[in-house]
Design a protein around this motif. Structure first.
Motif, PDB file in Angstrom:
ATOM      1  N   SER A   1      -3.446   4.485  -2.592  1.00 16.15           N
ATOM      2  CA  SER A   1      -4.601   5.083  -1.930  1.00 16.15           C
ATOM      3  C   SER A   1      -4.155   6.115  -0.915  1.00 16.15           C
ATOM      4  CB  SER A   1      -5.413   3.991  -1.215  1.00 16.15           C
ATOM      5  OG  SER A   1      -6.488   4.559  -0.487  1.00 16.15           O
TER       6      SER A   1
ATOM      7  N   LEU B   1       0.854  -1.199   0.000  1.00 14.75           N
ATOM      8  CA  LEU B   1       0.000   0.000   0.000  1.00 14.75           C
ATOM      9  C   LEU B   1       0.877   1.231   0.000  1.00 14.75           C
ATOM     10  CD1 LEU B   1      -2.771   1.391   0.373  1.00 14.75           C
ATOM     11  CD2 LEU B   1      -2.446   1.108   2.843  1.00 14.75           C
TER      12      LEU B   1
ATOM     13  N   GLN C   1      -0.079  -7.650  -4.976  1.00 10.57           N
ATOM     14  CA  GLN C   1      -1.034  -6.534  -4.972  1.00 10.57           C
ATOM     15  C   GLN C   1      -0.316  -5.209  -4.759  1.00 10.57           C
ATOM     16  OE1 GLN C   1      -4.591  -6.566  -5.321  1.00 10.57           O
ATOM     17  NE2 GLN C   1      -4.278  -4.344  -5.421  1.00 10.57           N
TER      18      GLN C   1
ATOM     19  N   THR D   1      -1.515  -1.344  -4.175  1.00 20.25           N
ATOM     20  CA  THR D   1      -2.659  -0.477  -3.909  1.00 20.25           C
ATOM     21  C   THR D   1      -2.172   0.937  -3.672  1.00 20.25           C
ATOM     22  OG1 THR D   1      -3.884  -2.306  -2.893  1.00 20.25           O
ATOM     23  CG2 THR D   1      -4.662  -0.077  -2.438  1.00 20.25           C
TER      24      THR D   1
ATOM     25  N   THR E   1      -3.334   1.039  -9.261  1.00 18.75           N
ATOM     26  CA  THR E   1      -3.768  -0.039  -8.371  1.00 18.75           C
ATOM     27  C   THR E   1      -4.161  -1.269  -9.177  1.00 18.75           C
ATOM     28  OG1 THR E   1      -4.515   1.473  -6.642  1.00 18.75           O
ATOM     29  CG2 THR E   1      -5.495  -0.722  -6.679  1.00 18.75           C
TER      30      THR E   1
END
Length: 121
Positions: free
Chosen positions: A120, A11, A116, A118, A90
């Motif tokens: 944000s 993230l 993954q 991401t 993403t």
């Protein structure tokens, strides 16, 4: 089956950076092209960046100038440095490598398990 071991997802805030790594594990004869694809929810998988064994690279237009693909042939590893990340980056990122497992063998395409990414706030 030759595994491609990916790492480096996570993230990050918009404008941040991440570096993905993908190592080819096991016994192989040669590696041809290596690259990174991504797939966002509800979208088709797309090529993000690729590198030939000679170091020729190509990029998805939307990542040019922000992402850099590189290879360490001694380590059988490909990297994707992602700078200035945007919300639209993403996705699940997949490593891909065209491998020849033996001298007389054919070249086959192999995939990593996906990592993954991401973006944000």
């Amino acid at each position: 089956q030759v595994p491609l071991v990916e790492s480096g997802g996570g993230l990050v805030q918009p404008g941040g950076s991440l570096r993905l790594s993908c190592a080819v594990s096991g016994s192989i004869f040669s590696i041809n092209a290596m690259g990174w694809y991504r797939q966002a929810p509800g979208k088709q998988r797309e090529l993000v960046a690729a590198s030939t064994s000679d170091g020729i690279t190509n990029y998805l237009d939307s990542v040019k100038g922000r992402f850099t693909i590189s290879r360490d042939n001694a380590k059988n590893t490909v990297y994707l440095l992602m700078n200035s990340l945007k919300l639209e980056d993403t996705a699940v990122y997949y490593c891909n490598a065209d491998l020849k497992l033996s001298l007389g063998g054919s070249i086959y395409s192999y995939w990593g398990q996906g990592t993954q990414v991401t973006v944000s706030s």
